[in-house]
Design a protein around this motif. Structure first.
Motif, PDB file in Angstrom:
ATOM      1  N   GLU A 152       0.830  -1.216   0.000  1.00  0.00           N
ATOM      2  CA  GLU A 152       0.000   0.000   0.000  1.00  0.00           C
ATOM      3  C   GLU A 152       0.864   1.266   0.000  1.00  0.00           C
ATOM      4  OE1 GLU A 152       0.939  -1.085   4.179  1.00  0.00           O
ATOM      5  OE2 GLU A 152       0.159  -2.203   2.454  1.00  0.00           O
ATOM      6  N   GLN A 153       2.147   1.114   0.330  1.00  0.00           N
ATOM      7  CA  GLN A 153       3.068   2.262   0.298  1.00  0.00           C
ATOM      8  C   GLN A 153       3.492   2.636  -1.128  1.00  0.00           C
ATOM      9  OE1 GLN A 153       6.384   1.462   2.919  1.00  0.00           O
ATOM     10  NE2 GLN A 153       5.059   1.085   4.690  1.00  0.00           N
ATOM     11  N   ILE A 154       3.195   1.758  -2.097  1.00  0.00           N
ATOM     12  CA  ILE A 154       3.499   2.073  -3.505  1.00  0.00           C
ATOM     13  C   ILE A 154       2.339   2.917  -4.038  1.00  0.00           C
ATOM     14  CG2 ILE A 154       3.980   1.131  -5.805  1.00  0.00           C
ATOM     15  CD1 ILE A 154       4.836  -1.499  -4.388  1.00  0.00           C
ATOM     16  N   GLU A 155       2.622   4.184  -4.326  1.00  0.00           N
ATOM     17  CA  GLU A 155       1.535   5.101  -4.689  1.00  0.00           C
ATOM     18  C   GLU A 155       1.032   4.904  -6.114  1.00  0.00           C
ATOM     19  OE1 GLU A 155       2.815   9.043  -3.711  1.00  0.00           O
ATOM     20  OE2 GLU A 155       3.049   8.553  -1.576  1.00  0.00           O
ATOM     21  N   ASP A 156       1.913   4.511  -7.014  1.00  0.00           N
ATOM     22  CA  ASP A 156       1.500   4.282  -8.402  1.00  0.00           C
ATOM     23  C   ASP A 156       0.620   3.029  -8.445  1.00  0.00           C
ATOM     24  OD1 ASP A 156       1.733   2.979 -11.122  1.00  0.00           O
ATOM     25  OD2 ASP A 156       2.805   4.841 -11.545  1.00  0.00           O
ATOM     26  N   LEU A 157      -0.638   3.196  -8.834  1.00  0.00           N
ATOM     27  CA  LEU A 157      -1.603   2.091  -8.764  1.00  0.00           C
ATOM     28  C   LEU A 157      -1.244   0.938  -9.693  1.00  0.00           C
ATOM     29  CD1 LEU A 157      -5.014   3.994  -8.486  1.00  0.00           C
ATOM     30  CD2 LEU A 157      -3.639   2.968  -6.667  1.00  0.00           C
ATOM     31  N   GLU A 158      -0.713   1.263 -10.883  1.00  0.00           N
ATOM     32  CA  GLU A 158      -0.351   0.209 -11.833  1.00  0.00           C
ATOM     33  C   GLU A 158       0.797  -0.638 -11.289  1.00  0.00           C
ATOM     34  OE1 GLU A 158       0.365  -0.315 -16.629  1.00  0.00           O
ATOM     35  OE2 GLU A 158       0.922   1.585 -15.713  1.00  0.00           O
TER      36      GLU A 158
ATOM     37  N   ARG B 101       1.619  -0.874  -8.115  1.00  0.00           N
ATOM     38  CA  ARG B 101       1.125  -1.584  -6.924  1.00  0.00           C
ATOM     39  C   ARG B 101       0.406  -2.874  -7.338  1.00  0.00           C
ATOM     40  NH1 ARG B 101      -3.277   1.299  -3.307  1.00  0.00           N
ATOM     41  NH2 ARG B 101      -1.675   2.918  -3.236  1.00  0.00           N
ATOM     42  N   GLN B 102      -0.418  -2.774  -8.385  1.00  0.00           N
ATOM     43  CA  GLN B 102      -1.135  -3.958  -8.882  1.00  0.00           C
ATOM     44  C   GLN B 102      -0.156  -5.016  -9.375  1.00  0.00           C
ATOM     45  OE1 GLN B 102      -4.619  -4.728  -8.923  1.00  0.00           O
ATOM     46  NE2 GLN B 102      -3.629  -6.683  -9.341  1.00  0.00           N
TER      47      GLN B 102
ATOM     48  N   SER C 204       3.008  -2.279 -18.158  1.00  0.00           N
ATOM     49  CA  SER C 204       3.633  -2.015 -16.853  1.00  0.00           C
ATOM     50  C   SER C 204       5.134  -1.779 -17.023  1.00  0.00           C
ATOM     51  CB  SER C 204       3.416  -3.197 -15.901  1.00  0.00           C
ATOM     52  OG  SER C 204       2.050  -3.413 -15.675  1.00  0.00           O
ATOM     53  N   ILE C 205       5.753  -2.535 -17.934  1.00  0.00           N
ATOM     54  CA  ILE C 205       7.197  -2.394 -18.162  1.00  0.00           C
ATOM     55  C   ILE C 205       7.496  -1.030 -18.772  1.00  0.00           C
ATOM     56  CG2 ILE C 205       9.132  -3.283 -19.533  1.00  0.00           C
ATOM     57  CD1 ILE C 205       7.669  -6.101 -19.098  1.00  0.00           C
ATOM     58  N   ALA C 206       6.645  -0.589 -19.711  1.00  0.00           N
ATOM     59  CA  ALA C 206       6.811   0.738 -20.319  1.00  0.00           C
ATOM     60  C   ALA C 206       6.697   1.815 -19.238  1.00  0.00           C
ATOM     61  CB  ALA C 206       5.760   0.952 -21.404  1.00  0.00           C
TER      62      ALA C 206
END
Length: 385
Positions: free
Chosen positions: A76-82, A84-85, A347-349
């Motif tokens: 949850e500490q990863i702010e970028d949703l993509e 984080r997913q 996601s890699i991009a």
């Protein structure tokens, strides 16, 4: 900016911790039986009626603790949703592999965990396999297919091929493996089956497959700020094996016989879903498809090891996906950046845009020029569903 920095710090910390944990999860180190040769002799003596009873290496990590630590990561500490997913997917994928390892040798339990991690052939996959099996293969008595190189000479051939790449790796010999060669990503080691005598074609296929792709992507994967590129994105196996067989094609070493071998693997894995025993799968390959008993045994072993290992169907589906990607004129270099999956290219991009990944340093030698001259191979690949 500080928020971004703290989020990136959290991401790097989580990524590093996951890397420490999953270094222990090399499924191929555990799923290969330790008594293949003795069980093979017993099976042949029983006239193919008594299923082998395989033993497996002991597991040298605390499975429960590993599950617990994976799920304890504060994503949850990863702010970028993509992103984080992505890391949520990573945790579930590696938890699935732990479940595979902890149920090796437990029949259906392992099979269901394998299904969860790797899936099973679709109807189209089985139809593709049967389509390939209609084609006449090369004469097995051709010079290029005859057993010729023992372990020492084989190692020398691999070393010679590897001079085209600016990296080093370890070579290890084993008599406890179902493949004739494989790469262990986590320790950058090529393992060669010391019981096997290699043909000219096998050397060409394996150098391009194991070193040209599996080792290239293992080494490239280590160059990123994020370790996920070296330990593997979720479902990376299909893309990896597709890239590796595609390298055989580009270097003009993919034969109809090799495609048929991949097709037989699909048939064997499909038999698991039908509830076939080891002996029934073997008899289907040996009697119905007229495969020699050694080849039939090892293809059956690959599918039935652990209790039902479904991964083998992915070579053919992966090849088709990578071949289509290439035909669409897309950049193969992107697929060589590490142990990545075609399904995570967006996601890699995104990671690349944020400075969290780097371009591939080492490029598969065969990808530089399409040397395939086999029109039958071209026709087959163009017509797979």
């Amino acid at each position: 900016m500080n928020a971004v920095n703290s989020s990136t710090k959290a991401l790097l910390k989580i990524d590093n911790r996951i890397d420490e944990l999953v270094k222990k999860i090399e499924l191929l180190s555990y799923v290969n039986p330790t008594n293949i040769e003795t069980e093979k002799e017993k099976f042949f003596s029983s006239k193919y009626l008594t299923d082998p009873v395989f033993t497996y290496p002991s597991i040298n990590f605390d499975r429960f603790k590993l599950h617990r630590e994976l799920f304890a990561q504060p994503i949850e500490q990863i702010e970028d949703l993509e992103i984080r997913q992505l890391y949520e997917d990573i945790i579930y994928a590696y938890s699935g592999l732990i479940a595979c390892i902890e149920t090796i040798g437990e029949g259906k339990k392992f099979y269901y965990n394998s299904l969860h991690s790797f899936g099973t052939p679709t109807e189209a996959d089985v139809e593709n396999a049967k389509f390939i099996l209609h084609f006449k293969g090369e004469d097995a008595h051709d010079e290029q297919f005859l057993p010729k190189y023992r372990t020492e000479e084989t190692q020398e051939k691999f070393r010679e091929y590897s001079t085209r790449y600016d990296f080093s790796y370890h070579i290890k010999l084993s008599d406890k493996m179902s493949a004739i060669a494989m790469v262990l990503n986590n320790i950058q080691t090529l393992v060669i089956n010391k019981n096997h005598v290699f043909s000219e074609n096998e050397i060409e296929v394996l150098t391009n497959h194991e070193i040209g792709v599996h080792m290239v992507t293992a080494i490239n994967g280590m160059l990123h700020p994020l370790k996920i590129f070296s330990h593997g994105f979720p479902n990376y196996e299909e893309t990896q094996e597709g890239l590796a067989v595609f390298s055989e094609y580009m270097s003009n070493n993919l034969t109809v016989n090799r495609l048929k071998e991949l097709a037989y693997r699909v048939i064997a894995v499909d038999g698991l879903a039908k509830g076939y025993s080891f002996s029934r799968t073997f008899r289907e390959l040996h009697n119905q498809y007229d495969l020699d008993r050694e080849t039939a045994f090892y293809i059956t072993l690959r599918a039935h090891r652990g209790g039902g290992f479904t991964k083998d169907y992915l070579y053919l589906s992966g090849l088709k996906k990578v071949y289509n990607y290439y035909k669409q004129g897309k950049d193969l270099k992107l697929l060589l950046t590490g142990k990545i999956s075609l399904s995570y290219l967006n996601s890699i991009a995104s990671l690349h845009d944020k400075g969290l990944s780097v371009p591939a340093k080492h490029i598969t030698d065969s990808y530089l020029q399409n040397k395939n001259s086999n029109k039958t191979i071209e026709y087959i690949l163009d017509n797979l569903k």
